[in-house]
Design a protein around this motif. Structure first.
Motif, PDB file in Angstrom:
ATOM      1  N   GLY A 187       0.878  -1.303  -0.137  1.00  0.00           N
ATOM      2  CA  GLY A 187       0.086  -0.028  -0.023  1.00  0.00           C
ATOM      3  C   GLY A 187       0.736   1.472  -0.124  1.00  0.00           C
ATOM      4  N   GLY A 189       3.759   4.038  -1.755  1.00  0.00           N
ATOM      5  CA  GLY A 189       4.587   4.470  -2.879  1.00  0.00           C
ATOM      6  C   GLY A 189       5.000   5.638  -2.849  1.00  0.00           C
ATOM      7  N   ASP A 191       6.765   9.491  -5.096  1.00  0.00           N
ATOM      8  CA  ASP A 191       6.759  10.337  -6.345  1.00  0.00           C
ATOM      9  C   ASP A 191       7.204   9.418  -7.636  1.00  0.00           C
ATOM     10  OD1 ASP A 191       5.365  12.451  -4.793  1.00  0.00           O
ATOM     11  OD2 ASP A 191       7.311  13.070  -4.044  1.00  0.00           O
TER      12      ASP A 191
ATOM     13  N   GLN B  78       8.369  12.484  -1.880  1.00  0.00           N
ATOM     14  CA  GLN B  78       7.896  12.020  -0.812  1.00  0.00           C
ATOM     15  C   GLN B  78       6.939  10.765  -0.672  1.00  0.00           C
ATOM     16  OE1 GLN B  78       4.083  15.029  -0.282  1.00  0.00           O
ATOM     17  NE2 GLN B  78       5.661  16.365   0.347  1.00  0.00           N
ATOM     18  N   GLN B  79       6.693  10.139   0.428  1.00  0.00           N
ATOM     19  CA  GLN B  79       6.118   8.794   0.394  1.00  0.00           C
ATOM     20  C   GLN B  79       4.431   8.829   0.687  1.00  0.00           C
ATOM     21  OE1 GLN B  79       8.233   5.979  -0.146  1.00  0.00           O
ATOM     22  NE2 GLN B  79       9.681   7.330  -0.449  1.00  0.00           N
ATOM     23  N   TYR B  80       3.892   7.956  -0.122  1.00  0.00           N
ATOM     24  CA  TYR B  80       2.405   8.014   0.174  1.00  0.00           C
ATOM     25  C   TYR B  80       1.959   6.557   0.615  1.00  0.00           C
ATOM     26  CZ  TYR B  80       2.732  12.169  -2.743  1.00  0.00           C
ATOM     27  OH  TYR B  80       3.142  13.461  -2.994  1.00  0.00           O
ATOM     28  N   SER B  81       0.925   6.431   1.242  1.00  0.00           N
ATOM     29  CA  SER B  81       0.572   5.115   1.566  1.00  0.00           C
ATOM     30  C   SER B  81      -1.000   4.907   1.801  1.00  0.00           C
ATOM     31  CB  SER B  81       1.143   4.590   2.851  1.00  0.00           C
ATOM     32  OG  SER B  81       0.851   5.350   3.984  1.00  0.00           O
ATOM     33  N   ILE B  82      -1.743   3.874   1.706  1.00  0.00           N
ATOM     34  CA  ILE B  82      -3.088   3.594   1.977  1.00  0.00           C
ATOM     35  C   ILE B  82      -3.092   2.907   3.232  1.00  0.00           C
ATOM     36  CG2 ILE B  82      -4.189   4.282  -0.294  1.00  0.00           C
ATOM     37  CD1 ILE B  82      -4.089   1.422  -0.945  1.00  0.00           C
ATOM     38  N   LYS B  83      -4.397   2.775   3.827  1.00  0.00           N
ATOM     39  CA  LYS B  83      -4.593   1.811   4.772  1.00  0.00           C
ATOM     40  C   LYS B  83      -4.559   0.541   4.469  1.00  0.00           C
ATOM     41  CE  LYS B  83      -5.122   4.607   8.536  1.00  0.00           C
ATOM     42  NZ  LYS B  83      -4.769   5.913   7.638  1.00  0.00           N
ATOM     43  N   PRO B  84      -4.264  -0.622   5.290  1.00  0.00           N
ATOM     44  CA  PRO B  84      -4.551  -2.151   5.049  1.00  0.00           C
ATOM     45  C   PRO B  84      -5.705  -2.700   4.355  1.00  0.00           C
ATOM     46  CG  PRO B  84      -3.580  -1.818   7.163  1.00  0.00           C
ATOM     47  CD  PRO B  84      -4.143  -0.316   6.622  1.00  0.00           C
ATOM     48  N   PRO B  85      -5.649  -3.684   3.603  1.00  0.00           N
ATOM     49  CA  PRO B  85      -7.036  -4.097   2.842  1.00  0.00           C
ATOM     50  C   PRO B  85      -8.246  -4.170   3.993  1.00  0.00           C
ATOM     51  CG  PRO B  85      -5.078  -5.493   2.259  1.00  0.00           C
ATOM     52  CD  PRO B  85      -4.633  -4.607   3.440  1.00  0.00           C
ATOM     53  N   GLN B  90     -10.338   3.523   3.828  1.00  0.00           N
ATOM     54  CA  GLN B  90      -9.161   3.530   3.098  1.00  0.00           C
ATOM     55  C   GLN B  90      -8.887   4.877   2.046  1.00  0.00           C
ATOM     56  OE1 GLN B  90      -8.393  -0.194   0.910  1.00  0.00           O
ATOM     57  NE2 GLN B  90      -9.657  -1.226   2.772  1.00  0.00           N
TER      58      GLN B  90
END
Lengths: 374, 90
Positions: A187, A189, A191, B78-85, B90
């Motif tokens: 989940g 990533g 830039d 920069q870093q990006y993230s989404i919550k776990p499944p 989310q």
């Protein structure tokens, strides 16, 4: 400004009758909704104003506490008209007015929709007959979705109106799917992967780029200002999730994060099936580009999921975003409107939500244009 | 050695000589990951040597990259993230 409940904790009626309202007025609060018999008032103000009232009360030895005001609904009121999933359609598709596209059979044919996310479960039976292009921008990982988020978002933007089982959940079922994996199986990533995904979408002349991702960062990240502008100039509209950093029930409205806070990238908030702003849905930030542009269904959204499970209902501005991307594909499919004009069309056809603050919903709920409006 | 990733944005009017700029960025110490031609951006990384009696000039800070003619900005990735499944939101 937020509303707070202020409680003076004493049984001394002289304090409650006289001192308490005096303290409130001296700090610039209205005493209009102060109830002297209870020693309780409801005031509007900024947190630091409340804090200074609190220290003034302490100095004068008048015990006082305050909490953000909660909104209560009568229990018998739950039958308030709202949307719900039926065997035919998800509540979200009903809310955006998918019926007008269905009547005309306009389903986004010929429009390329890039969804930059965790990839796609290309083996999903609901997509067996579709044109799907997949690519991975994550080192060491193929384009398959091992998370579920990407498949869910693609489902909402591009999934079917009439799947084999369950309700229709996709906005633009004849669009061409470009799945760019820019978030890994875990989940996350960066830039480096996301911009590579946008560049790939532009190379493939995708009219719509859907990005259900973001970081809870207030600052505008300069690379997305250039990327958003260059995408619009090439006829591609980037639509991004505003962010889930609000906790409205706790008095925190949050803020639009990066990259949705960039001026040339559309920011999408989320509403529930009563068309009320979702608890988690971020509010406009006060700088150019930090505005919420539109809102869309984002609570209990049913869409495609991985493996045997096939479908799942989840919530987030991530789920609202692909609704708008799908509507953009429908508009583009009919009129070939692109870029800046497509942005304007989406805003023009938004349905105003009178009970909601524009800071939370922008122009309102994204909707499919009625045939006569086209 | 520590590694840092950057996004280099090239000015509109210099996009026609993107290859030249990429070459200059490489000589300035950028290890190019991708040239994003449609966006006019270059992603890459620099190596920062841990200063053990070495000169500060060994640090591959982005200054030499920003100095390349035609470069508008050099920004740290920069870093990006989404919550776990299984997360509800989310």
């Amino acid at each position: 400004m937020a509303r707070y409940v202020v409680t003076f904790d004493t049984s001394d009626s002289a304090v409650l009758q006289d001192d308490a309202p005096g303290l409130l007025s001296s700090q610039g609060f209205s005493t209009e909704t102060y109830f002297p018999r209870l020693g309780i008032g409801v005031v509007e103000g900024e947190p630091d104003q409340l804090e200074s009232l609190s220290s003034r009360c302490r100095e004068q030895n008048r015990p006082m506490s305050y909490t953000p005001e909660l909104t209560y609904y009568a229990i018998t009121d739950t039958a308030e008209p709202g949307f719900e999933d039926t065997s035919e359609l998800t509540w979200g598709l009903q809310a955006i007015g998918i019926a007008s596209a269905q009547q005309l059979g306009q389903a986004g044919a010929g429009v390329r929709v890039a969804v930059l996310d965790t990839g796609f479960d290309a083996a999903h039976p609901d997509f067996a007959a579709r044109t799907i292009v997949t690519e991975s921008f994550i080192d060491g990982e193929g384009p398959d979705d091992a998370h579920g988020h990407g498949t869910h978002c693609i489902g909402t933007a591009c999934g079917p109106w009439q799947p084999e089982t369950g309700p229709g959940y996709g906005v633009a079922p004849e669009s061409e799917i470009y799945s760019g994996k820019v978030l890994g199986d875990d989940g996350t990533g960066s830039d480096t992967s996301i911009l590579a995904g946008i560049d790939w979408a532009l190379q493939n002349d995708c009219q719509v780029i859907s990005m259900s991702l973001g970081a809870d960062v207030r600052e505008v990240h300069p690379p997305y200002v250039a990327a958003g502008r260059r995408a619009l100039e090439s006829g591609s509209l980037i639509i991004a999730a505003a962010g889930n950093n609000a906790q409205r029930s706790e008095g925190d409205p949050g803020f639009v994060g990066a990259p949705a806070n960039s001026p040339h990238i559309m920011a999408v908030a989320a509403v529930d099936s009563q068309l009320r702003t979702a608890d988690f849905s971020a509010r406009s930030a006060p700088h150019d580009g930090g505005e919420i542009d539109l809102t869309a269904p984002g609570v209990d959204v049913y869409s495609a999921w991985l493996g045997e499970e096939r479908h799942r209902s989840i919530s987030g501005t991530s789920m609202a975003t692909p609704h708008v991307s799908g509507i953009a594909a429908l508009i583009c499919g009919v009129s070939e409107t692109r870029g800046e004009q497509l942005w304007q069309e989406l805003v023009t056809h938004a349905a105003a939500l009178e009970d909601e603050d524009p800071e939370d919903v922008g122009a309102g709920l994204a909707t499919v244009p009625e045939p006569q409006d086209r | 050695m520590s590694e840092k990733e950057w996004i280099v944005t090239v000015d509109d009017q210099d996009l026609h000589r993107l290859d030249e700029i990429v070459a200059e960025l490489e000589s300035a110490g950028l290890e190019v990951i991708r040239v994003l031609r449609s966006l006019g951006q270059v992603t890459g990384r620099t190596q920062t040597k841990d200063a053990v009696g070495g000169s500060a000039a060994e640090d591959s800070a982005p200054e030499p990259l920003a100095a390349v003619s035609g470069v508008v900005s050099v920004d740290a990735v920069q870093q990006y993230s989404i919550k776990p499944p299984d997360a509800e939101v989310q």
